[in-house]
Design an enzyme around this catalytic site. Sequence first.
Site, PDB file in Angstrom:
ATOM      1  N   ASP A   1       0.839  -1.202   0.000  1.00 25.21           N
ATOM      2  CA  ASP A   1       0.000   0.000   0.000  1.00 25.21           C
ATOM      3  C   ASP A   1       0.874   1.252   0.000  1.00 25.21           C
ATOM      4  O   ASP A   1       2.063   1.207   0.353  1.00 25.21           O
ATOM      5  CB  ASP A   1      -0.850  -0.030   1.289  1.00 25.21           C
ATOM      6  CG  ASP A   1      -2.143   0.766   1.167  1.00 25.21           C
ATOM      7  OD1 ASP A   1      -2.263   1.593   0.257  1.00 25.21           O
ATOM      8  OD2 ASP A   1      -3.028   0.562   2.028  1.00 25.21           O
TER       9      ASP A   1
ATOM     10  N   ASP B   1     -11.040   1.718  -2.200  1.00 24.84           N
ATOM     11  CA  ASP B   1     -11.476   1.443  -0.831  1.00 24.84           C
ATOM     12  C   ASP B   1     -12.997   1.387  -0.744  1.00 24.84           C
ATOM     13  O   ASP B   1     -13.544   1.045   0.302  1.00 24.84           O
ATOM     14  CB  ASP B   1     -10.972   2.535   0.128  1.00 24.84           C
ATOM     15  CG  ASP B   1      -9.564   2.235   0.624  1.00 24.84           C
ATOM     16  OD1 ASP B   1      -8.997   1.204   0.232  1.00 24.84           O
ATOM     17  OD2 ASP B   1      -9.031   3.051   1.407  1.00 24.84           O
TER      18      ASP B   1
HETATM   19  C1  GLA Z   1      -5.581   1.936   2.719  1.00 28.88           C
HETATM   20  C2  GLA Z   1      -6.055   0.766   1.902  1.00 28.88           C
HETATM   21  C3  GLA Z   1      -7.042  -0.049   2.697  1.00 28.88           C
HETATM   22  C4  GLA Z   1      -6.413  -0.502   3.994  1.00 28.88           C
HETATM   23  C5  GLA Z   1      -5.872   0.671   4.750  1.00 28.88           C
HETATM   24  C6  GLA Z   1      -5.068   0.219   5.944  1.00 28.88           C
HETATM   25  O1  GLA Z   1      -6.610   2.852   2.917  1.00 28.88           O
HETATM   26  O2  GLA Z   1      -6.599   1.201   0.701  1.00 28.88           O
HETATM   27  O3  GLA Z   1      -7.497  -1.152   1.954  1.00 28.88           O
HETATM   28  O4  GLA Z   1      -5.373  -1.404   3.685  1.00 28.88           O
HETATM   29  O5  GLA Z   1      -5.044   1.499   3.950  1.00 28.88           O
HETATM   30  O6  GLA Z   1      -4.583   1.269   6.679  1.00 28.88           O
END
Ligand code: GLA
Length: 698
Positions: free
Chosen positions: A453, A520
């Site tokens: 990420d 997300d």
């Molecule tokens: C980002 C990702 C999510 C999750 C969060 C964790 O927002 O897109 O899917 O992994 O970080 O902090």
Amino acid sequence: MPAVEHLTDRNAFLLRGDGFAYALAVTPDGDLRHLHWGGPLEPADVAVLLDDDAGDFGSNTWSNPRAHAEELVAHGGRRLDETALKVEFADGVRALDLAVVSSAVGPDGDELTVRLADRHYPFAAELHYRVRGGALERWTTLVNDGDTPVVLDRAYSASWALPWQPHWEATWLAGMYAAETQVTRRALGPGRLVLESRRGIPGHAAQPWLALDAGAGDEAGAVWSVALAWSGSWRLAAELAADGRLHVTTGVNDFDLQHPLAPGASWTTPVTAGVFAPAGHDDLTDRWHAYERRHVVPRSDVVRPVLYNSWEATFFDVRPESQLELARRAAGLGAELFVVDDGWFAGRDDENAGIGDWTPDPTAFPGGLKPLADEVHALGMRFGVWVEPEAVSPDSDLFRAHPDWIYQWPTRPRTLARQTHLLALSRPDVRAHLVEALDALLSSAPVDALKWDLNRPLTEASDGLDEAGSVWIGHVEGFYEVLDRLRALHPDVWIESCASGGGRADLGVLSRTEWVWPSDQTDALERLSIQQGYAYAHSPHTMMAWVTDSPTYLTKREIPLRFRFHSAMTGLLGIGGNLAHWSPADLSAGAEYVAQYKRIRATVQYGTMRRLSGAPDDVTAVGYRSPSGDQVAVFAFAPSVRHLRRTVLLRLRGLDPAAVYVDAATGARSSGALLMHHGLRVGLVGDYASELVILDRT
Ligand code: GLA
């Protein structure tokens, strides 16, 4: 027939791939003239093109900045339109004057390199072309052969000239966080359409991808499309002159860019890929999918596992007992990969700390991750964890030890985003540290997968402090180097790309990761348009989608389990709900959906996809045909019933008209002709209705 032919008598080149041809020639003056990009041509046609002088230049220097379309539009002379290359020499001269000096066809016959050198300075640009099935890849190498530095102010990967059309329509994938990749279509007027990211990652606002046509539909009409394989700031500009001349430039964004090339140094741009689709937007999507499957994405011959991800279930509250409970239930549903998201590492109780220290929280995991990984394996699933390697929390051991490892200006405040700074991956020592830290993590426990990420942009792009080059470039090259070295050390580990959802889903990262987390947004209704846009350009075998809880985390919308599963089953099915709260009925229904998905997943992931309807407020439908043609899966969704409509008739595409297809659930038989010319009737009543119809060809 070799893909690249050098027609030596006229010093022209004909590049031929699956369904397209591309032609260029060296003029007697040493210019590199663009001749054709479109449907197939024969060598004899190229000679005709060479003699065809549009004659629209003459003395009118206002309207047309060049005598003919050029392969490399470099700043200098009267090229005052959108250029692809601009440099500054040590003496302050900022204009280029390039001429072709050599060309070479690669040993496999599918690659061409043309070298242009400046007429005065020891500086060269090598244009590279590579035929990859239905796509043409292009990139440029800039070479400083002199003994003084040259600064690249702009160095795009290529400029693409498109043939004249009476009018142009542009299709692109625009959006924002939690609403990425919305299909956006507009008529192009004279002027410039600029799509870009200045954030150091490709970003949520647009994909580095554009399609252009003269009014094509799903099944007919020529479409030209361009994408960029770059996981940082990018720019894509389509410049249309009033007389219909259109060219598209794309490359690393020149925003805030000054990239020094030391004496003797060279720099190679990222690849831009161009796809010409003669038969409409279905054909365009097929060609992009085929390109990603055959030439870009690793392990594209393997079906993707059903995933469980813990993020929305436990957020930062990651404890082995509750993860194990989730894992047991996930295994019961049929999940094959269990990923512990954010929150498993030392100091990570919330957003404020811990990023940078990739060691398990000592209280929760006194024995490291191995005991949990072993239990997950014993349940028959693979095990993965979330990481955000490029970021660092101010409250972390890594930052305390190396406060100088981040991008920062000495006299300016440091911008925190989601409570982190960005590690300077432009630096070799930072890259080496990350490889070491991630190697240690992957060696400490049997970890099979990473979710990689990045939840912040690049700010304080503090280059110019040394000669290393622009950090806009150096960061991305560092990211690629770390990924490549890690993949070489751990070739069996699978990696998912994520940047606050779909912030990093370009062809560059896709060549180094198995799939992407496109958003997300896990609201199954919102997700439909995100997925329709994502899958316009990218193969569904890279499109992860989770079934989460209702009401959904970001929108608080309540959606039935069936709709949530169907929505996620149109890509890579994952589950992200808190299974500890699922009722026995939901768990058993979930297991049935997972089993059903496994019957069709090869078709969904690797088949031919057709957008059958895309009205986010009304009916969305999508169909997949397996590579053999034996299986067809059709999904239909409607947020609510409209008027007295209780069913919709979906005209399928790409079936065998003479074949008979049997509905796997009802046994109903229909010919391909009926399904394509009349339609498949699908019932959609009530709120959040969804249907999956599986058809088997007899
Ligand atoms: C980002 C990702 C999510 C999750 C969060 C964790 O927002 O897109 O899917 O992994 O970080 O902090």
